[in-house]
Scaffold this motif. Structure first.
Motif, PDB file in Angstrom:
ATOM      1  N   SER A   1     -19.876   0.573   6.328  1.00 43.62           N
ATOM      2  CA  SER A   1     -19.403   1.855   6.104  1.00 43.62           C
ATOM      3  C   SER A   1     -19.858   2.876   7.070  1.00 43.62           C
ATOM      4  O   SER A   1     -19.294   4.391   7.729  1.00 43.62           O
ATOM      5  CB  SER A   1     -20.794   2.579   4.821  1.00 43.62           C
ATOM      6  OG  SER A   1     -21.824   2.305   5.099  1.00 43.62           O
TER       7      SER A   1
ATOM      8  N   ASP B   1      -9.115  -0.329   2.912  1.00 37.83           N
ATOM      9  CA  ASP B   1      -8.593  -0.060   1.781  1.00 37.83           C
ATOM     10  C   ASP B   1      -7.517  -0.799   1.198  1.00 37.83           C
ATOM     11  O   ASP B   1      -6.129  -1.178   1.852  1.00 37.83           O
ATOM     12  CB  ASP B   1      -7.970   1.318   2.121  1.00 37.83           C
ATOM     13  CG  ASP B   1      -8.717   1.878   2.541  1.00 37.83           C
ATOM     14  OD1 ASP B   1     -10.286   2.501   2.563  1.00 37.83           O
ATOM     15  OD2 ASP B   1      -8.531   2.821   3.195  1.00 37.83           O
TER      16      ASP B   1
ATOM     17  N   THR C   1       1.233  -1.257  -0.027  1.00 37.17           N
ATOM     18  CA  THR C   1      -0.077  -0.008   0.019  1.00 37.17           C
ATOM     19  C   THR C   1       1.038   1.469   0.006  1.00 37.17           C
ATOM     20  O   THR C   1       0.410   2.121  -0.912  1.00 37.17           O
ATOM     21  CB  THR C   1      -1.433  -0.157   1.217  1.00 37.17           C
ATOM     22  OG1 THR C   1      -0.769  -0.863   1.450  1.00 37.17           O
ATOM     23  CG2 THR C   1      -1.811   1.366   1.304  1.00 37.17           C
TER      24      THR C   1
ATOM     25  N   ILE D   1     -12.653  -1.469   7.846  1.00 34.42           N
ATOM     26  CA  ILE D   1     -12.173  -1.437   6.474  1.00 34.42           C
ATOM     27  C   ILE D   1     -11.220  -1.458   6.687  1.00 34.42           C
ATOM     28  O   ILE D   1     -10.499  -1.167   7.015  1.00 34.42           O
ATOM     29  CB  ILE D   1     -12.878   0.105   6.676  1.00 34.42           C
ATOM     30  CG1 ILE D   1     -14.349   0.316   7.054  1.00 34.42           C
ATOM     31  CG2 ILE D   1     -12.594   1.183   4.915  1.00 34.42           C
ATOM     32  CD1 ILE D   1     -14.665   2.382   7.248  1.00 34.42           C
TER      33      ILE D   1
ATOM     34  N   GLU E   1       0.923   4.511  -2.669  1.00 35.76           N
ATOM     35  CA  GLU E   1       0.800   5.862  -2.773  1.00 35.76           C
ATOM     36  C   GLU E   1       1.576   6.537  -2.735  1.00 35.76           C
ATOM     37  O   GLU E   1       1.532   7.080  -3.724  1.00 35.76           O
ATOM     38  CB  GLU E   1       0.719   5.237  -1.133  1.00 35.76           C
ATOM     39  CG  GLU E   1      -0.708   5.388  -0.270  1.00 35.76           C
ATOM     40  CD  GLU E   1      -2.358   5.836  -0.529  1.00 35.76           C
ATOM     41  OE1 GLU E   1      -2.109   7.003  -0.365  1.00 35.76           O
ATOM     42  OE2 GLU E   1      -2.934   5.101  -1.095  1.00 35.76           O
TER      43      GLU E   1
ATOM     44  N   SER F   1      -5.369   4.814  -6.344  1.00 34.46           N
ATOM     45  CA  SER F   1      -6.909   4.302  -5.778  1.00 34.46           C
ATOM     46  C   SER F   1      -7.175   3.713  -5.505  1.00 34.46           C
ATOM     47  O   SER F   1      -6.342   2.254  -6.152  1.00 34.46           O
ATOM     48  CB  SER F   1      -7.551   4.594  -7.364  1.00 34.46           C
ATOM     49  OG  SER F   1      -7.126   3.268  -8.392  1.00 34.46           O
ATOM     50  N   THR F   2      -7.665   3.560  -4.490  1.00 40.40           N
ATOM     51  CA  THR F   2      -7.792   2.279  -3.661  1.00 40.40           C
ATOM     52  C   THR F   2      -9.484   1.958  -3.602  1.00 40.40           C
ATOM     53  O   THR F   2     -10.611   2.926  -4.060  1.00 40.40           O
ATOM     54  CB  THR F   2      -7.570   2.660  -2.143  1.00 40.40           C
ATOM     55  OG1 THR F   2      -8.839   4.443  -1.212  1.00 40.40           O
ATOM     56  CG2 THR F   2      -6.294   3.456  -1.539  1.00 40.40           C
ATOM     57  N   TYR F   3      -9.822   0.707  -3.150  1.00 36.05           N
ATOM     58  CA  TYR F   3     -10.944   0.228  -3.015  1.00 36.05           C
ATOM     59  C   TYR F   3     -11.468   0.128  -1.819  1.00 36.05           C
ATOM     60  O   TYR F   3     -10.631  -0.985  -1.529  1.00 36.05           O
ATOM     61  CB  TYR F   3     -11.124  -0.762  -4.319  1.00 36.05           C
ATOM     62  CG  TYR F   3     -10.791  -0.751  -5.791  1.00 36.05           C
ATOM     63  CD1 TYR F   3     -11.739   0.688  -5.709  1.00 36.05           C
ATOM     64  CD2 TYR F   3      -9.376  -1.208  -5.793  1.00 36.05           C
ATOM     65  CE1 TYR F   3     -11.637   0.433  -7.224  1.00 36.05           C
ATOM     66  CE2 TYR F   3      -9.355  -0.168  -6.915  1.00 36.05           C
ATOM     67  CZ  TYR F   3      -9.805   0.290  -8.104  1.00 36.05           C
ATOM     68  OH  TYR F   3      -9.815   0.448  -9.336  1.00 36.05           O
ATOM     69  N   SER F   4     -11.948   0.554  -0.752  1.00 35.91           N
ATOM     70  CA  SER F   4     -13.162   0.351   0.186  1.00 35.91           C
ATOM     71  C   SER F   4     -13.663  -0.760   0.409  1.00 35.91           C
ATOM     72  O   SER F   4     -15.056  -1.131  -0.262  1.00 35.91           O
ATOM     73  CB  SER F   4     -13.056   1.341   1.060  1.00 35.91           C
ATOM     74  OG  SER F   4     -12.671   2.542   1.102  1.00 35.91           O
TER      75      SER F   4
ATOM     76  N   ASN G   1      -5.398  -1.474  -2.484  1.00 36.81           N
ATOM     77  CA  ASN G   1      -4.815  -0.681  -4.228  1.00 36.81           C
ATOM     78  C   ASN G   1      -4.336  -2.211  -4.527  1.00 36.81           C
ATOM     79  O   ASN G   1      -4.286  -3.254  -5.033  1.00 36.81           O
ATOM     80  CB  ASN G   1      -4.403   0.168  -3.735  1.00 36.81           C
ATOM     81  CG  ASN G   1      -2.793   0.803  -3.304  1.00 36.81           C
ATOM     82  OD1 ASN G   1      -2.377  -1.084  -2.989  1.00 36.81           O
ATOM     83  ND2 ASN G   1      -2.404   1.449  -2.769  1.00 36.81           N
TER      84      ASN G   1
END
Length: 87
Positions: free
Chosen positions: A49, A68, A24, A66, A28, A42-45, A70
């Protein structure tokens, strides 16, 4: 014999966690430094929520989880598993 397997599973979990964190960070850094690699940033969670609340009167618990993720996170985990299998 079981203790050895427990230690190896614990080591694998630790290495996967470290591979995810380092992947990660690399994603970044590369995404912010090089415009061509901006898709790595870009990350996907995945996860909740909104936090879950449990109020028992004398005890209140809040739970939220959560992830995160990528592309480099996944690559870091794959690299660690491949290296672990070679041990």
């Amino acid at each position: 014999m079981r203790e050895i397997k427990k230690n190896r599973i614990g080591l694998l979990c630790l290495l996967v966690f470290m591979g995810a964190i380092s992947g990660t960070l690399v994603g970044e850094i590369l995404g912010s430094k090089f415009e061509v690699l901006s898709f790595m940033e870009s990350t996907y969670s995945l996860g909740f929520s909104k936090p879950l609340y449990l109020d028992l009167g004398i005890l209140k618990i809040t739970f939220s989880l959560i992830f995160d993720i990528n592309i480099m996170t996944i690559i870091g985990i794959i690299l660690v598993v491949v290296l672990y299998k070679r041990l």
